[in-house]
Design a protein around this motif. Structure first.
Motif, PDB file in Angstrom:
ATOM      1  N   LEU A  96       1.015  50.511  29.440  1.00 42.30           N
ATOM      2  CA  LEU A  96       1.022  49.065  29.592  1.00 42.30           C
ATOM      3  C   LEU A  96       2.453  48.542  29.549  1.00 42.30           C
ATOM      4  CD1 LEU A  96      -1.932  48.114  27.221  1.00 42.30           C
ATOM      5  CD2 LEU A  96      -1.992  48.411  29.683  1.00 42.30           C
ATOM      6  N   PRO A  97       2.714  47.437  30.226  1.00 39.83           N
ATOM      7  CA  PRO A  97       4.072  46.861  30.183  1.00 39.83           C
ATOM      8  C   PRO A  97       4.406  46.347  28.793  1.00 39.83           C
ATOM      9  CG  PRO A  97       2.528  45.378  31.291  1.00 39.83           C
ATOM     10  CD  PRO A  97       1.796  46.674  31.082  1.00 39.83           C
ATOM     11  N   THR A  98       5.563  46.707  28.316  1.00 39.15           N
ATOM     12  CA  THR A  98       5.961  46.315  26.959  1.00 39.15           C
ATOM     13  C   THR A  98       7.288  45.576  26.948  1.00 39.15           C
ATOM     14  OG1 THR A  98       6.999  48.493  26.672  1.00 39.15           O
ATOM     15  CG2 THR A  98       4.729  48.247  25.903  1.00 39.15           C
ATOM     16  N   GLU A  99       7.728  45.119  28.124  1.00 41.79           N
ATOM     17  CA  GLU A  99       9.012  44.425  28.143  1.00 41.79           C
ATOM     18  C   GLU A  99       8.964  43.105  27.386  1.00 41.79           C
ATOM     19  OE1 GLU A  99       7.446  45.513  30.728  1.00 41.79           O
ATOM     20  OE2 GLU A  99       8.681  46.981  31.793  1.00 41.79           O
ATOM     21  N   TYR A 100       7.784  42.480  27.383  1.00 43.76           N
ATOM     22  CA  TYR A 100       7.668  41.164  26.744  1.00 43.76           C
ATOM     23  C   TYR A 100       6.472  41.205  25.805  1.00 43.76           C
ATOM     24  CZ  TYR A 100       7.359  36.109  26.187  1.00 43.76           C
ATOM     25  OH  TYR A 100       7.305  34.839  25.664  1.00 43.76           O
ATOM     26  N   ASP A 101       6.722  41.333  24.529  1.00 41.20           N
ATOM     27  CA  ASP A 101       5.665  41.426  23.524  1.00 41.20           C
ATOM     28  C   ASP A 101       5.379  40.027  22.986  1.00 41.20           C
ATOM     29  OD1 ASP A 101       3.842  42.101  21.668  1.00 41.20           O
ATOM     30  OD2 ASP A 101       5.100  43.501  20.552  1.00 41.20           O
ATOM     31  N   VAL A 102       4.317  39.435  23.516  1.00 41.78           N
ATOM     32  CA  VAL A 102       3.965  38.075  23.100  1.00 41.78           C
ATOM     33  C   VAL A 102       3.459  38.058  21.663  1.00 41.78           C
ATOM     34  CG1 VAL A 102       2.501  36.101  23.636  1.00 41.78           C
ATOM     35  CG2 VAL A 102       3.403  37.516  25.478  1.00 41.78           C
ATOM     36  N   ILE A 103       2.718  39.084  21.278  1.00 40.93           N
ATOM     37  CA  ILE A 103       2.094  39.096  19.956  1.00 40.93           C
ATOM     38  C   ILE A 103       3.136  39.115  18.846  1.00 40.93           C
ATOM     39  CG2 ILE A 103       0.609  40.466  18.441  1.00 40.93           C
ATOM     40  CD1 ILE A 103      -0.964  41.325  20.837  1.00 40.93           C
ATOM     41  N   GLN A 104       4.247  39.791  19.072  1.00 43.79           N
ATOM     42  CA  GLN A 104       5.246  39.928  18.025  1.00 43.79           C
ATOM     43  C   GLN A 104       5.788  38.579  17.553  1.00 43.79           C
ATOM     44  OE1 GLN A 104       8.491  42.404  19.163  1.00 43.79           O
ATOM     45  NE2 GLN A 104       9.380  42.513  17.115  1.00 43.79           N
ATOM     46  N   LYS A 105       5.833  37.605  18.451  1.00 40.87           N
ATOM     47  CA  LYS A 105       6.361  36.294  18.093  1.00 40.87           C
ATOM     48  C   LYS A 105       5.317  35.392  17.446  1.00 40.87           C
ATOM     49  CE  LYS A 105      10.009  36.176  21.591  1.00 40.87           C
ATOM     50  NZ  LYS A 105      10.620  35.398  22.697  1.00 40.87           N
ATOM     51  N   HIS A 106       4.071  35.806  17.479  1.00 38.34           N
ATOM     52  CA  HIS A 106       2.996  34.967  16.927  1.00 38.34           C
ATOM     53  C   HIS A 106       2.098  35.802  16.016  1.00 38.34           C
ATOM     54  CE1 HIS A 106       4.122  31.788  19.751  1.00 38.34           C
ATOM     55  NE2 HIS A 106       4.120  32.704  20.703  1.00 38.34           N
ATOM     56  N   LEU A 107       2.711  36.586  15.153  1.00 35.12           N
ATOM     57  CA  LEU A 107       1.952  37.485  14.296  1.00 35.12           C
ATOM     58  C   LEU A 107       1.008  36.719  13.372  1.00 35.12           C
ATOM     59  CD1 LEU A 107       1.429  40.375  13.425  1.00 35.12           C
ATOM     60  CD2 LEU A 107       3.317  40.159  11.789  1.00 35.12           C
ATOM     61  N   ALA A 108       1.467  35.593  12.837  1.00 35.04           N
ATOM     62  CA  ALA A 108       0.631  34.820  11.920  1.00 35.04           C
ATOM     63  C   ALA A 108      -0.614  34.283  12.626  1.00 35.04           C
ATOM     64  CB  ALA A 108       1.428  33.674  11.319  1.00 35.04           C
ATOM     65  N   LEU A 109      -0.464  33.839  13.864  1.00 35.52           N
ATOM     66  CA  LEU A 109      -1.607  33.345  14.613  1.00 35.52           C
ATOM     67  C   LEU A 109      -2.591  34.468  14.913  1.00 35.52           C
ATOM     68  CD1 LEU A 109       0.164  30.924  17.116  1.00 35.52           C
ATOM     69  CD2 LEU A 109      -1.209  30.307  15.132  1.00 35.52           C
ATOM     70  N   ILE A 110      -2.074  35.655  15.213  1.00 38.87           N
ATOM     71  CA  ILE A 110      -2.948  36.803  15.447  1.00 38.87           C
ATOM     72  C   ILE A 110      -3.714  37.155  14.177  1.00 38.87           C
ATOM     73  CG2 ILE A 110      -3.019  39.227  16.113  1.00 38.87           C
ATOM     74  CD1 ILE A 110      -2.353  37.311  18.383  1.00 38.87           C
ATOM     75  N   ASN A 111      -3.030  37.136  13.030  1.00 37.67           N
ATOM     76  CA  ASN A 111      -3.702  37.410  11.760  1.00 37.67           C
ATOM     77  C   ASN A 111      -4.805  36.395  11.492  1.00 37.67           C
ATOM     78  OD1 ASN A 111      -2.086  39.611  11.263  1.00 37.67           O
ATOM     79  ND2 ASN A 111      -0.634  38.490   9.984  1.00 37.67           N
ATOM     80  N   ARG A 112      -4.519  35.142  11.810  1.00 41.75           N
ATOM     81  CA  ARG A 112      -5.530  34.105  11.595  1.00 41.75           C
ATOM     82  C   ARG A 112      -6.731  34.331  12.501  1.00 41.75           C
ATOM     83  NH1 ARG A 112      -4.956  28.803   9.520  1.00 41.75           N
ATOM     84  NH2 ARG A 112      -6.725  27.476  10.056  1.00 41.75           N
ATOM     85  N   ALA A 113      -6.486  34.708  13.758  1.00 42.25           N
ATOM     86  CA  ALA A 113      -7.593  34.957  14.684  1.00 42.25           C
ATOM     87  C   ALA A 113      -8.449  36.129  14.212  1.00 42.25           C
ATOM     88  CB  ALA A 113      -7.038  35.221  16.086  1.00 42.25           C
ATOM     89  N   ILE A 114      -7.790  37.180  13.697  1.00 42.89           N
ATOM     90  CA  ILE A 114      -8.541  38.337  13.198  1.00 42.89           C
ATOM     91  C   ILE A 114      -9.379  37.941  11.986  1.00 42.89           C
ATOM     92  CG2 ILE A 114      -8.300  40.619  12.139  1.00 42.89           C
ATOM     93  CD1 ILE A 114      -5.792  41.014  13.841  1.00 42.89           C
ATOM     94  N   ALA A 115      -8.775  37.183  11.075  1.00 41.18           N
ATOM     95  CA  ALA A 115      -9.506  36.759   9.878  1.00 41.18           C
ATOM     96  C   ALA A 115     -10.706  35.874  10.244  1.00 41.18           C
ATOM     97  CB  ALA A 115      -8.570  36.010   8.926  1.00 41.18           C
ATOM     98  N   MET A 116     -10.498  34.956  11.189  1.00 40.31           N
ATOM     99  CA  MET A 116     -11.594  34.091  11.623  1.00 40.31           C
ATOM    100  C   MET A 116     -12.700  34.905  12.274  1.00 40.31           C
ATOM    101  SD  MET A 116     -11.198  30.971  10.767  1.00 40.31           S
ATOM    102  CE  MET A 116     -12.520  30.369  11.819  1.00 40.31           C
ATOM    103  N   HIS A 117     -12.334  35.909  13.053  1.00 46.75           N
ATOM    104  CA  HIS A 117     -13.346  36.752  13.694  1.00 46.75           C
ATOM    105  C   HIS A 117     -14.167  37.494  12.645  1.00 46.75           C
ATOM    106  CE1 HIS A 117     -15.149  39.258  16.805  1.00 46.75           C
ATOM    107  NE2 HIS A 117     -14.903  40.299  16.022  1.00 46.75           N
TER     108      HIS A 117
END
Length: 485
Positions: A96-117
């Motif tokens: 997969l393309p890894t030149e631009y890692d969007v998740i790395q800049k929004h780790l807290a939002l990803i954690n919140r989405a996982i917790a909500m799920h």
């Protein structure tokens, strides 16, 4: 990939047929039986030399038994490896393309989405541990960032000026204060997004309590007990009314129908058991029952009719203004109680999927009052991403082969065909004002079925009444419902 699916199904059938541990289990049981028999024989013999003779005779059968078990396990392992190779051939690993890692800049939002799920799926214990660890990691990252910044400032200080020392103390106090705040809120002192995106302990506990209540009520609905759901809808009736929701009436309507069906003539033995269970669950009509929901040969029963009438008198009057037509239809259906299946109202008392549909509607309204969507955003995003991923990989491969680049990092470079259930941002233009609707000016569905923008509806209204600009129908503003495309 689709062309390989028939072959994969065939290979999977072979795995289900060959990769069985039944033979290995039987062989192990045989070894255990031989050992038990030998132990009993040794215990029964009085000659001390007999034990060594029995064990000597047992060596070869046990050795052969273990070899047989190993062969059984090798056959299972071989079949599984062959299927794994078939999977690799059908679904080759594509980087997969890894030149631009969007998740790395929004780790807290990803954690919140996982917790909500996790909360939505009812995994409360896992969600609690995940949120605690996410807060700990955020606090550790905040401490490292603060220490780094402090050390950089300390290295630049020569320590000669006393005033500078006082200024240093003040800055240290400010940093400590921000750090304490960050740890209390689960966020980092250097990024406001952490404070906004990470759960605090109070917030996580509050959400967990609410979703536990949701799952408790859904479990009761599955057992055809509508009492807790009706109680919740009445406690939140004002908020549901503002949304234009019919949930409370639909719950009471199904409760009425279920009570009317609680007793029937010419019952089979299974029906009798269901009705006994329903009578225990209702406790005199306060809650729903549990049963098959089948009609007897003669129609609706007398005891159930009496309970249904009493429930209707006590509860339907409050819905008279908005749902008078449906209440009249329910009342008319009872006239045909002796032969409801052959009447025009047979569909009114059909409950084959009523409880499942109502459980889904209850989940939507419950989540909406929490300001959440009915479906998990993480699940929707992952599903949409899975659908879009093959096209994205193909597009990136094509651009690289032509030595071009996709420079738009925040939007897709092409349209991805998603199912209708994932289309959330359709555009609606009001036919009266010719303006596009917004969150502040949402589309409103009139009782006649036509749709206008909320501002247009207010401008057309005279007091609380209005006349549809496209048909002769008249109505009141409170009857208009906001719709979501």
């Amino acid at each position: 990939m689709a062309d390989n699916m028939p072959t994969l199904r065939k290979d999977l059938s072979a795995v289900a047929r060959k990769a069985r541990l039944t033979s290995a289990v039987n062989d192990v049981d045989s070894i255990i039986a031989q050992l038990l028999e030998a132990r009993e024989s040794i215990a029964a013999e009085r000659d001390p030399h007999a034990a060594s003779l029995i064990l000597t005779k047992l060596q070869n059968p046990i050795k052969e038994g273990f070899e047989t078990v190993n062969n059984d396990l090798k056959a299972v392992s071989r079949t599984q490896k062959e299927f794994g190779k078939a999977l690799d051939r059908s679904f080759p690993v594509t980087p997969l393309p890894t030149e631009y890692d969007v998740i790395q800049k929004h780790l807290a939002l990803i954690n919140r989405a996982i917790a909500m799920h996790l909360l939505r799926e009812g995994h409360f214990g896992v969600s609690r541990v995940f949120m605690d660890e996410a807060r700990d990691m955020a606090s550790m990252a905040a401490n490292v960032a603060v220490d780094t910044k402090y050390n950089e400032y300390d290295d630049g200080d020569d320590g000669d000026d006393g005033d500078d020392g006082e200024e240093d103390d003040e800055k240290d106090e400010d940093e400590d204060g921000r750090e304490d705040t960050a740890m209390a809120t689960g966020g980092g002192p250097l990024s406001g997004s952490y404070e906004a995106a990470n759960f605090t302990q109070v917030e996580s506990r509050n959400l967990q309590d609410k979703f536990q209540r949701l799952y408790s009520i859904l479990q009761e609905i599955k057992t055809h007990n509508l009492g807790p759901a009706i109680e919740w809808s009445r406690a939140n009736s004002d908020a549901l009314e503002e949304r234009g929701s019919n949930l409370e009436f639909e719950l009471c309507k199904l409760q009425f129908i279920w009570l009317a069906k609680s007793q029937s003539h010419d019952l089979s033995p299974d029906d009798s058991e269901d009705d006994d269970e329903m009578e225990r669950a209702t406790g005199g009509g306060g809650g729903g029952g549990s049963g098959s929901g089948r009609f007897g040969a003669a129609g609706l029963g007398g005891i159930g009719m009496s309970e249904a009438f009493g429930y209707a008198r006590d509860n339907f009057d409050r819905f008279r203004e908005r749902h008078l037509a449906e209440i009249e239809r329910l009342a008319a259906a009872l006239v045909f109680a002796s032969n409801i299946r052959a009447s025009p109202y047979a569909t009114v008392f059909e409950t084959a999927t009523a409880f499942e549909d109502l459980a889904a509607a209850f989940t939507r309204e419950f989540c909406s009052l929490l300001g959440l969507s009915a479906e998990s955003p993480l699940y929707v995003a992952a599903t949409a991403g899975t659908i879009a991923l093959p096209r994205l990989i193909k597009f990136i491969g094509a651009t690289r082969s032509k030595r071009t680049e996709w420079t738009s990092a925040n939007e897709m470079a092409f349209e991805t065909p998603l199912p209708a259930s994932m289309t959330y941002h359709s555009i609606f233009v009001c036919p009266v004002s010719k303006e596009q609707t917004t969150r502040e000016n949402p589309p409103m569905r009139l009782p006649c079925g036509h749709v206008l923008a909320n501002d247009s509806l207010r401008n057309l209204a005279k007091g609380s009444k209005f006349k549809c600009p496209y048909c002769p129908a008249e109505g009141q503003i409170r009857d208009a419902q906001q719709i979501y495309f």
